[in-house]
Design a protein around this motif. Sequence first.
Motif, PDB file in Angstrom:
ATOM      1  N   ARG A  14       0.850  -1.186   0.000  1.00 32.51           N
ATOM      2  CA  ARG A  14       0.000   0.000   0.000  1.00 32.51           C
ATOM      3  C   ARG A  14       0.887   1.238   0.000  1.00 32.51           C
ATOM      4  NH1 ARG A  14      -4.709  -1.382   4.507  1.00 32.51           N
ATOM      5  NH2 ARG A  14      -5.588  -3.220   3.415  1.00 32.51           N
ATOM      6  N   LEU A  15       0.531   2.193  -0.830  1.00 35.12           N
ATOM      7  CA  LEU A  15       1.340   3.394  -0.963  1.00 35.12           C
ATOM      8  C   LEU A  15       0.610   4.604  -0.405  1.00 35.12           C
ATOM      9  CD1 LEU A  15       2.675   2.883  -4.587  1.00 35.12           C
ATOM     10  CD2 LEU A  15       3.892   2.478  -2.448  1.00 35.12           C
ATOM     11  N   PRO A  16       1.334   5.506   0.238  1.00 35.53           N
ATOM     12  CA  PRO A  16       0.698   6.689   0.813  1.00 35.53           C
ATOM     13  C   PRO A  16       0.525   7.816  -0.203  1.00 35.53           C
ATOM     14  CG  PRO A  16       3.031   6.692   1.343  1.00 35.53           C
ATOM     15  CD  PRO A  16       2.769   5.406   0.599  1.00 35.53           C
ATOM     16  N   GLY A  17      -0.394   8.698   0.097  1.00 29.91           N
ATOM     17  CA  GLY A  17      -0.538   9.934  -0.667  1.00 29.91           C
ATOM     18  C   GLY A  17      -0.718   9.724  -2.157  1.00 29.91           C
ATOM     19  N   GLU A  18       0.056  10.467  -2.932  1.00 29.24           N
ATOM     20  CA  GLU A  18      -0.071  10.458  -4.394  1.00 29.24           C
ATOM     21  C   GLU A  18       0.716   9.341  -5.070  1.00 29.24           C
ATOM     22  OE1 GLU A  18      -0.608  15.129  -5.537  1.00 29.24           O
ATOM     23  OE2 GLU A  18       1.439  14.412  -5.178  1.00 29.24           O
ATOM     24  N   GLN A  19       1.439   8.562  -4.299  1.00 28.40           N
ATOM     25  CA  GLN A  19       2.341   7.584  -4.903  1.00 28.40           C
ATOM     26  C   GLN A  19       1.611   6.558  -5.764  1.00 28.40           C
ATOM     27  OE1 GLN A  19       5.070   5.893  -2.059  1.00 28.40           O
ATOM     28  NE2 GLN A  19       5.660   7.890  -1.252  1.00 28.40           N
ATOM     29  N   ARG A  20       0.492   6.034  -5.277  1.00 30.47           N
ATOM     30  CA  ARG A  20      -0.241   5.037  -6.070  1.00 30.47           C
ATOM     31  C   ARG A  20      -0.764   5.648  -7.367  1.00 30.47           C
ATOM     32  NH1 ARG A  20      -2.051   0.103  -6.186  1.00 30.47           N
ATOM     33  NH2 ARG A  20      -0.948  -0.339  -4.248  1.00 30.47           N
ATOM     34  N   ALA A  21      -1.315   6.833  -7.288  1.00 26.53           N
ATOM     35  CA  ALA A  21      -1.816   7.487  -8.502  1.00 26.53           C
ATOM     36  C   ALA A  21      -0.677   7.737  -9.479  1.00 26.53           C
ATOM     37  CB  ALA A  21      -2.520   8.792  -8.150  1.00 26.53           C
ATOM     38  N   PHE A  22       0.480   8.136  -8.972  1.00 31.85           N
ATOM     39  CA  PHE A  22       1.615   8.399  -9.851  1.00 31.85           C
ATOM     40  C   PHE A  22       2.047   7.137 -10.592  1.00 31.85           C
ATOM     41  CE2 PHE A  22       6.224   8.329 -10.552  1.00 31.85           C
ATOM     42  CZ  PHE A  22       6.341   9.415 -11.412  1.00 31.85           C
ATOM     43  N   LEU A  23       2.054   6.004  -9.894  1.00 34.61           N
ATOM     44  CA  LEU A  23       2.512   4.759 -10.518  1.00 34.61           C
ATOM     45  C   LEU A  23       1.473   4.136 -11.440  1.00 34.61           C
ATOM     46  CD1 LEU A  23       4.407   2.854  -7.671  1.00 34.61           C
ATOM     47  CD2 LEU A  23       5.389   4.084  -9.597  1.00 34.61           C
ATOM     48  N   PHE A  24       0.207   4.166 -11.027  1.00 31.68           N
ATOM     49  CA  PHE A  24      -0.788   3.359 -11.714  1.00 31.68           C
ATOM     50  C   PHE A  24      -1.851   4.149 -12.476  1.00 31.68           C
ATOM     51  CE2 PHE A  24       0.809   0.785  -8.174  1.00 31.68           C
ATOM     52  CZ  PHE A  24       1.228  -0.351  -8.863  1.00 31.68           C
ATOM     53  N   ALA A  25      -2.039   5.408 -12.158  1.00 35.89           N
ATOM     54  CA  ALA A  25      -3.066   6.175 -12.871  1.00 35.89           C
ATOM     55  C   ALA A  25      -2.693   7.646 -12.983  1.00 35.89           C
ATOM     56  CB  ALA A  25      -4.407   6.022 -12.154  1.00 35.89           C
ATOM     57  N   PRO A  26      -1.503   7.949 -13.504  1.00 34.45           N
ATOM     58  CA  PRO A  26      -1.084   9.358 -13.565  1.00 34.45           C
ATOM     59  C   PRO A  26      -1.933  10.204 -14.511  1.00 34.45           C
ATOM     60  CG  PRO A  26       0.429   7.976 -14.807  1.00 34.45           C
ATOM     61  CD  PRO A  26      -0.492   7.042 -14.073  1.00 34.45           C
ATOM     62  N   SER A  27      -2.519   9.581 -15.519  1.00 39.07           N
ATOM     63  CA  SER A  27      -3.310  10.358 -16.486  1.00 39.07           C
ATOM     64  C   SER A  27      -4.589  10.906 -15.875  1.00 39.07           C
ATOM     65  CB  SER A  27      -3.654   9.487 -17.703  1.00 39.07           C
ATOM     66  OG  SER A  27      -4.408   8.349 -17.300  1.00 39.07           O
ATOM     67  N   GLY A  28      -4.998  10.342 -14.729  1.00 38.42           N
ATOM     68  CA  GLY A  28      -6.203  10.819 -14.090  1.00 38.42           C
ATOM     69  C   GLY A  28      -5.969  11.963 -13.120  1.00 38.42           C
ATOM     70  N   VAL A  29      -4.722  12.421 -13.000  1.00 34.64           N
ATOM     71  CA  VAL A  29      -4.376  13.502 -12.078  1.00 34.64           C
ATOM     72  C   VAL A  29      -4.139  14.785 -12.873  1.00 34.64           C
ATOM     73  CG1 VAL A  29      -2.758  14.287 -10.320  1.00 34.64           C
ATOM     74  CG2 VAL A  29      -3.341  11.857 -10.477  1.00 34.64           C
TER      75      VAL A  29
END
Length: 222
Positions: free
Chosen positions: A72-87
Amino acid sequence: MIRSSRLPSPAGVRSPRHRVYRLFRELRRRGVNNRRTRAIIRDWMAGRRDPAFDLVKYRGAVKAAVKHAHQRLPGEQRAFLFAPSGVRAFETPLFERWRRAHYEQSAIYELPYTVAEGFAAKHRIPREVFLERIRPRMTRLDPGHRLAPGQRVMIVHLNPVYDADDFDVRRPAPAVPTAGVRDAEDLPALVEPARFAEGRVGLDRLRAHLDDRAARFLGDVT
């Protein structure tokens, strides 16, 4: 064959980051995925001093390790790795520079060198233009190594260019002794030999340093 019982503890993993991530990839490839393996990966990554840097520079390797360890990743880390286009915009500065570098060339030169190099190729920036624009960042010693008070730089030459005429690293000037370092994380290992070459430490100190490096390496791979 890699057995989890032979893996070092998280505190014992002292190899440069790229080698550790290579080990994690190999563990995944070989299907080594028990509780101890996942704990080693999780604890080692949790102990990184600059996780944003790791996620940007080693994005693919970190992504694979996270999947393998079910981390499990904190903060923005998961979004950065797996769904950056949604940010639309990251709050973490380095993540945001990476996002902008996809469409804004100026952001490329604020990224780690190897990442910037990849974006430059993607944007088809001529090599000579890229090197000229990245040079100010390189002179600030992008690997993060800094000098202690009263010391001076003898030679720093990162991402060396091969000189086919001399079968050697191309030197900034003929009289400048140069050692090519392809990965900047290997730079600390060269400090003690450099001090020996300058006459600042003796042979016993150099031998002790090399013995220590060998012991650490063997401890990491056994």
